[in-house]
Scaffold this motif. Structure first.
Motif, PDB file in Angstrom:
ATOM      1  N   SER A 141       0.830  -1.210   0.000  1.00 58.31           N
ATOM      2  CA  SER A 141       0.000   0.000   0.000  1.00 58.31           C
ATOM      3  C   SER A 141       0.860   1.253   0.000  1.00 58.31           C
ATOM      4  N   ASN A 164      -2.076   2.614  -2.828  1.00 62.28           N
ATOM      5  CA  ASN A 164      -3.446   2.101  -2.708  1.00 62.28           C
ATOM      6  C   ASN A 164      -3.536   1.034  -1.624  1.00 62.28           C
ATOM      7  N   LEU A 165      -4.510   1.189  -0.725  1.00 57.86           N
ATOM      8  CA  LEU A 165      -4.797   0.152   0.260  1.00 57.86           C
ATOM      9  C   LEU A 165      -6.012  -0.609  -0.245  1.00 57.86           C
ATOM     10  N   SER A 214     -10.468   4.116   6.349  1.00 58.02           N
ATOM     11  CA  SER A 214     -10.164   5.487   5.926  1.00 58.02           C
ATOM     12  C   SER A 214      -9.179   6.136   6.897  1.00 58.02           C
ATOM     13  N   THR A 237      -5.695   4.807   5.982  1.00 62.75           N
ATOM     14  CA  THR A 237      -5.050   5.455   4.834  1.00 62.75           C
ATOM     15  C   THR A 237      -4.621   6.879   5.178  1.00 62.75           C
ATOM     16  N   SER A 238      -5.425   7.582   5.962  1.00 61.06           N
ATOM     17  CA  SER A 238      -5.043   8.942   6.385  1.00 61.06           C
ATOM     18  C   SER A 238      -3.775   8.903   7.218  1.00 61.06           C
ATOM     19  N   SER A 285      -0.774   8.052   5.008  1.00 58.86           N
ATOM     20  CA  SER A 285      -0.399   9.228   4.211  1.00 58.86           C
ATOM     21  C   SER A 285       0.383  10.224   5.061  1.00 58.86           C
ATOM     22  N   ILE A 291      -1.955   8.089  -0.088  1.00 61.74           N
ATOM     23  CA  ILE A 291      -2.404   6.696  -0.121  1.00 61.74           C
ATOM     24  C   ILE A 291      -3.922   6.679  -0.083  1.00 61.74           C
ATOM     25  N   SER A 292      -4.500   6.011  -1.054  1.00 60.61           N
ATOM     26  CA  SER A 292      -5.960   6.002  -1.187  1.00 60.61           C
ATOM     27  C   SER A 292      -6.539   4.643  -0.826  1.00 60.61           C
ATOM     28  N   LEU A 293      -7.813   4.670  -0.448  1.00 65.66           N
ATOM     29  CA  LEU A 293      -8.541   3.444  -0.156  1.00 65.66           C
ATOM     30  C   LEU A 293      -9.082   2.889  -1.462  1.00 65.66           C
TER      31      LEU A 293
END
Length: 275
Positions: free
Chosen positions: A155, A160-161, A207, A210-211, A214, A221-223
């Protein structure tokens, strides 16, 4: 007071003993292990080490002699039929050894789950109640390091996660917080015939993960929910209660829990250094 701990050389057992040494003297602790050589470090600190094998009932009764408090750490065996037999051995030995108080590491909110693991914990709790021995059920929550099963390394590298779609909420906690709370209960008073749900008082989400990633990495990094992802962890998570909360763990600790962000700092740092 003599505190006897089974599974003393396991990850959780070791953490509990380390924390327990802040509350009681080493000569009040008995570490039960399957391999005596694995208890050498405990002996060097003045802790008594005894042989204890869940498959050998005679060893259990000898190990529990003089226990005013017994911490019964549930068996790690993968076959629940074997685990139940082993748990029965422990409970019977506790009765024969006249243990004063049984502390049992169960699973959080087992009534809300539908897997053989939680059925086993409920059955073990029932068996302990029938002994008439005072008990404390320490229902451990999901370990926070389940996140590692999602391949956080990838990730961070891809941005991307990947997760299975769903409204995921987590009450997961760290082993270190569980170890400290259990040590506090073992060495304290007022826990007779109590059941504690050792989970976080507030939930967090993917979420939030990922926050946090990041923020810690400085990378976006996005979900990425996808039905194409097939992983055993999501099937397991859907069958247990990962969303109910409780203040029990925080109350036993007497401080706030380790946050998901704090838990991930060291892990993320190691990934970045190897990148």
């Amino acid at each position: 007071m003599s505190i006897v701990i089974t599974g003393a050389n396991g990850r959780l057992g070791s953490l509990i003993i380390q924390e327990l040494l802040h509350h009681v003297s080493p000569d009040q602790i008995v570490a039960c292990v399957r391999r005596m050589e694995s208890g050498k470090s405990w002996e060097d600190q003045g802790i008594t080490v005894r042989f204890c094998n869940y498959d050998e009932p005679a060893s259990l009764e000898k190990a529990f002699v003089g226990a005013s408090r017994l911490l019964f750490i549930s068996s790690p065996h993968l076959d629940d039929t074997v685990r139940m037999r082993q748990h029965a051995h422990v409970i019977e030995a506790a009765k024969k050894a006249n243990v004063g108080h049984i502390f049992y590491t169960s699973f959080a909110f087992p009534e809300h789950s539908d897997i053989s693991l939680t059925h086993l914990h409920l059955a073990t709790e029932h068996a302990i109640r029938t002994t008439g021995i005072p008990y404390t059920f320490l229902r451990n929550g999901l370990y926070m390091d389940f996140i590692e099963a999602l391949d956080v390394n990838a990730s961070i590298l891809t941005g991307n996660l990947r997760i299975h779609p769903g409204s995921w909420k987590f009450n997961a906690v760290t082993r270190s917080d569980l170890g400290a709370a259990i040590a506090a209960a073992l060495s304290g008073e007022g826990h007779l015939n109590k059941t504690y749900e050792l989970v976080a008082p507030n939930v967090w989400t993917f979420s939030d993960v990922t926050s946090t990633l990041s923020e810690l990495t400085g990378r976006a990094i996005s979900l990425c929910p996808t039905n194409e992802l097939q992983h055993w962890i999501f099937s397991f998570l859907r069958k247990i209660d990962t969303a109910s909360t409780s203040g029990d763990l925080e109350n036993l600790l007497g401080r706030p829990l380790t946050t998901m962000k704090e838990n991930m700092k060291a892990y993320v740092g190691a990934v970045i250094r190897s990148d």
